[in-house]
Design a protein around this motif. Structure first.
Motif, PDB file in Angstrom:
ATOM      1  N   GLU A  25      10.017 -12.669 -40.230  1.00  7.02           N
ATOM      2  CA  GLU A  25       9.273 -11.839 -41.175  1.00  7.02           C
ATOM      3  C   GLU A  25       9.873 -10.444 -41.209  1.00  7.02           C
ATOM      4  OE1 GLU A  25       7.063 -12.943 -43.220  1.00  7.02           O
ATOM      5  OE2 GLU A  25       6.874 -14.927 -42.316  1.00  7.02           O
ATOM      6  N   GLY A  26       9.882  -9.840 -42.377  1.00 10.05           N
ATOM      7  CA  GLY A  26      10.500  -8.528 -42.565  1.00 10.05           C
ATOM      8  C   GLY A  26       9.552  -7.375 -42.314  1.00 10.05           C
ATOM      9  N   THR A  27      10.072  -6.181 -42.581  1.00 11.27           N
ATOM     10  CA  THR A  27       9.312  -4.961 -42.309  1.00 11.27           C
ATOM     11  C   THR A  27       8.107  -4.816 -43.238  1.00 11.27           C
ATOM     12  OG1 THR A  27      10.835  -3.676 -43.682  1.00 11.27           O
ATOM     13  CG2 THR A  27      11.251  -3.696 -41.318  1.00 11.27           C
ATOM     14  N   ALA A  28       8.184  -5.341 -44.452  1.00  8.61           N
ATOM     15  CA  ALA A  28       7.036  -5.253 -45.363  1.00  8.61           C
ATOM     16  C   ALA A  28       5.858  -6.049 -44.791  1.00  8.61           C
ATOM     17  CB  ALA A  28       7.403  -5.759 -46.752  1.00  8.61           C
ATOM     18  N   PHE A  29       6.133  -7.243 -44.300  1.00  6.48           N
ATOM     19  CA  PHE A  29       5.070  -8.047 -43.682  1.00  6.48           C
ATOM     20  C   PHE A  29       4.533  -7.331 -42.448  1.00  6.48           C
ATOM     21  CE2 PHE A  29       3.382 -10.998 -40.619  1.00  6.48           C
ATOM     22  CZ  PHE A  29       2.554 -11.803 -41.383  1.00  6.48           C
ATOM     23  N   LEU A  30       5.430  -6.823 -41.622  1.00  3.92           N
ATOM     24  CA  LEU A  30       5.032  -6.105 -40.407  1.00  3.92           C
ATOM     25  C   LEU A  30       4.094  -4.953 -40.734  1.00  3.92           C
ATOM     26  CD1 LEU A  30       5.235  -5.274 -37.376  1.00  3.92           C
ATOM     27  CD2 LEU A  30       7.340  -4.074 -37.991  1.00  3.92           C
TER      28      LEU A  30
END
Length: 130
Positions: A25-30
């Motif tokens: 998962e990427g930074t947007a999800f994080l």
């Protein structure tokens, strides 16, 4: 926020960052996950307990369901993806854990929707399901 709470929050954020990385998962999800989790003390404590012990406390409830109930329900979806050989799934326990907590947070905001889904979507191990 006192020093212990800040330390706890920092450790939890680092744990979630690792989970996201291992789950793909990427930074947007994080960012979205962290923002939502930070607003829910009960579920935040549940994840912190898991981080510390490797076990679920099952104290956080939404309509009688725990995050473990969500994990069991979601396993069927992960198995279906594995059966279709979708890339990126494998036996990714970090992704399963992360998605269960993400769904739990969403369930808290829209309990009827998720209860309906959990009660209506059963396992794939019977004939004529699809």
């Amino acid at each position: 926020m006192d020093r212990n709470q800040q330390d706890r929050q920092q450790r939890l954020y680092e744990f979630i960052t690792l989970l996201c990385r291992h789950a793909g998962e990427g930074t947007a999800f994080l960012r979205e996950f962290w923002e939502t989790l930070s607003q829910d003390e009960e579920i935040s404590q549940e994840l912190f307990h898991y981080m510390e012990t490797g076990q679920f406390a099952c104290k956080a409830l939404v309509r009688g369901y725990t995050v473990v109930d969500i994990m069991v329900w979601q396993i069927d979806h992960f198995k279906a993806r594995l059966d279709r050989r979708e890339p990126g799934m494998g036996d990714n326990g970090d992704k399963m854990l992360l998605m269960a907590f993400d769904t739990f947070l969403k369930m808290k905001k829209e309990p009827e929707k998720y209860v309906r889904m959990m009660q209506g979507e059963t396992g794939t191990d019977y004939p004529d399901k699809y």
